[in-house]
Design an enzyme around this catalytic site. Structure first.
Site, PDB file in Angstrom:
ATOM      1  N   HIS A 122     118.831  62.169  83.388  1.00 41.76           N
ATOM      2  CA  HIS A 122     117.997  61.068  82.886  1.00 41.76           C
ATOM      3  C   HIS A 122     118.503  59.720  83.425  1.00 41.76           C
ATOM      4  O   HIS A 122     117.728  58.914  83.928  1.00 41.76           O
ATOM      5  CB  HIS A 122     118.039  61.112  81.345  1.00 41.76           C
ATOM      6  CG  HIS A 122     117.367  59.976  80.649  1.00 41.76           C
ATOM      7  ND1 HIS A 122     116.291  60.152  79.809  1.00 41.76           N
ATOM      8  CD2 HIS A 122     117.618  58.644  80.643  1.00 41.76           C
ATOM      9  CE1 HIS A 122     115.905  58.968  79.335  1.00 41.76           C
ATOM     10  NE2 HIS A 122     116.701  58.038  79.815  1.00 41.76           N
ATOM     11  N   GLU A 123     119.826  59.506  83.357  1.00 45.07           N
ATOM     12  CA  GLU A 123     120.384  58.217  83.806  1.00 45.07           C
ATOM     13  C   GLU A 123     120.293  58.078  85.331  1.00 45.07           C
ATOM     14  O   GLU A 123     120.076  56.985  85.846  1.00 45.07           O
ATOM     15  CB  GLU A 123     121.844  58.057  83.359  1.00 45.07           C
ATOM     16  CG  GLU A 123     122.093  58.150  81.858  1.00 45.07           C
ATOM     17  CD  GLU A 123     121.192  57.300  81.009  1.00 45.07           C
ATOM     18  OE1 GLU A 123     120.716  56.251  81.481  1.00 45.07           O
ATOM     19  OE2 GLU A 123     120.930  57.690  79.855  1.00 45.07           O
ATOM     20  N   HIS A 139     117.065  56.711  86.289  1.00 41.53           N
ATOM     21  CA  HIS A 139     116.987  55.244  86.135  1.00 41.53           C
ATOM     22  C   HIS A 139     117.445  54.539  87.414  1.00 41.53           C
ATOM     23  O   HIS A 139     116.863  53.541  87.824  1.00 41.53           O
ATOM     24  CB  HIS A 139     117.881  54.766  84.989  1.00 41.53           C
ATOM     25  CG  HIS A 139     117.246  54.846  83.629  1.00 41.53           C
ATOM     26  ND1 HIS A 139     116.080  54.203  83.311  1.00 41.53           N
ATOM     27  CD2 HIS A 139     117.647  55.471  82.491  1.00 41.53           C
ATOM     28  CE1 HIS A 139     115.778  54.442  82.029  1.00 41.53           C
ATOM     29  NE2 HIS A 139     116.715  55.213  81.520  1.00 41.53           N
ATOM     30  N   GLN A 170     119.050  49.462  83.535  1.00 43.23           N
ATOM     31  CA  GLN A 170     118.494  49.066  82.241  1.00 43.23           C
ATOM     32  C   GLN A 170     118.987  47.708  81.765  1.00 43.23           C
ATOM     33  O   GLN A 170     118.411  47.116  80.866  1.00 43.23           O
ATOM     34  CB  GLN A 170     118.828  50.129  81.184  1.00 43.23           C
ATOM     35  CG  GLN A 170     118.139  51.449  81.435  1.00 43.23           C
ATOM     36  CD  GLN A 170     118.585  52.469  80.413  1.00 43.23           C
ATOM     37  OE1 GLN A 170     119.617  53.120  80.577  1.00 43.23           O
ATOM     38  NE2 GLN A 170     117.835  52.594  79.328  1.00 43.23           N
ATOM     39  N   GLY A 213     123.570  57.222  76.545  1.00 40.74           N
ATOM     40  CA  GLY A 213     123.734  56.912  77.961  1.00 40.74           C
ATOM     41  C   GLY A 213     123.045  55.615  78.310  1.00 40.74           C
ATOM     42  O   GLY A 213     122.111  55.188  77.617  1.00 40.74           O
ATOM     43  N   CYS A 254     114.962  57.048  75.079  1.00 35.32           N
ATOM     44  CA  CYS A 254     115.570  56.119  76.029  1.00 35.32           C
ATOM     45  C   CYS A 254     115.703  54.758  75.357  1.00 35.32           C
ATOM     46  O   CYS A 254     114.781  54.329  74.656  1.00 35.32           O
ATOM     47  CB  CYS A 254     114.666  56.012  77.260  1.00 35.32           C
ATOM     48  SG  CYS A 254     115.269  54.874  78.505  1.00 35.32           S
ATOM     49  N   LEU A 255     116.825  54.093  75.574  1.00 36.33           N
ATOM     50  CA  LEU A 255     117.020  52.762  74.974  1.00 36.33           C
ATOM     51  C   LEU A 255     115.995  51.756  75.501  1.00 36.33           C
ATOM     52  O   LEU A 255     115.743  50.748  74.860  1.00 36.33           O
ATOM     53  CB  LEU A 255     118.445  52.257  75.235  1.00 36.33           C
ATOM     54  CG  LEU A 255     119.573  53.021  74.520  1.00 36.33           C
ATOM     55  CD1 LEU A 255     120.929  52.485  74.945  1.00 36.33           C
ATOM     56  CD2 LEU A 255     119.406  52.956  73.005  1.00 36.33           C
TER      57      LEU A 255
HETATM   58 NI    NI Z   1     116.937  55.931  79.563  1.00 39.63          NI
END
Ligand code: NI
Length: 175
Positions: A134-135, A138, A51, A46, A92-93
């Site tokens: 989670h997204e 963000h 991000q 995701g 997480c990226l």
């Molecule tokens: Ni993340």
């Protein structure tokens, strides 16, 4: 195809609150395509627009094994949450190589616009439900490590700072 640079924790731009998309136009579709390319290249499940330093309410997710079933959420809203809570390991990226346990609703129903600008609702569970929550965090400027204890968060901050320094040194040596 365009790969976008992914902001890394604790970059303060990760704490910006995204604004709603007024119109799903060519620019938004281009952002979605670039976010999908970026997410697949980084082998993530995701990615939120926050991000990649685009502070609009856009999310891409793909939890399928074949990596060919993207779920695109524009202006997402959670309209139902299960009472059932699960504790699962998340990554997480924006916080590479860090994993820790976070509590989430085991299932949610999300309402959003698709890439054509039409409203839809989808009930998701398991990894996809975790990913949606989670997204969506963000988009509100929240990174999952902010659920952890201050001590853990401090450790992650110093680990990330050390890694960034090492990478900068490597780049200088190559230059
Ligand atoms: Ni993340």
């Amino acid at each position: 195809m365009a790969l976008l640079p992914i902001l890394r924790y604790p970059d303060p731009r990760l704490n910006k609150i995204a604004t709603a998309v007024d119109e799903v136009d060519a620019r938004v579709r281009r952002l979605i395509d670039d976010m999908l390319d970026t997410m697949y290249a980084a082998e993530g499940v995701g990615l939120a627009a926050t991000q990649v330093d685009e502070h609009r309410r856009v999310i891409v997710i793909d939890t399928s094994e074949e990596r060919r079933s993207p779920l695109i959420l524009i202006n997402p809203e959670i309209v139902w949450r299960s009472a059932d809570i699960v504790l699962g390991e998340e990554g997480c990226l924006s916080v590479p190589a860090i994993y820790d346990k976070v509590e989430r609703h085991s299932a949610v129903t999300v309402r959003a616009l698709d890439r054509g600008g039409s409203t839809f609702e989808r009930r998701v569970e398991g990894l996809t439900a975790v990913c949606v929550q989670h997204e969506m965090d963000h988009l509100l400027g929240k990174v999952f490590v902010e659920y952890l204890s201050p001590l853990k968060r401090e450790r992650i901050r110093s680990k990330m700072a050390k890694r960034t320094r090492e990478e900068q040194q490597e780049q200088r040596h190559r230059a």
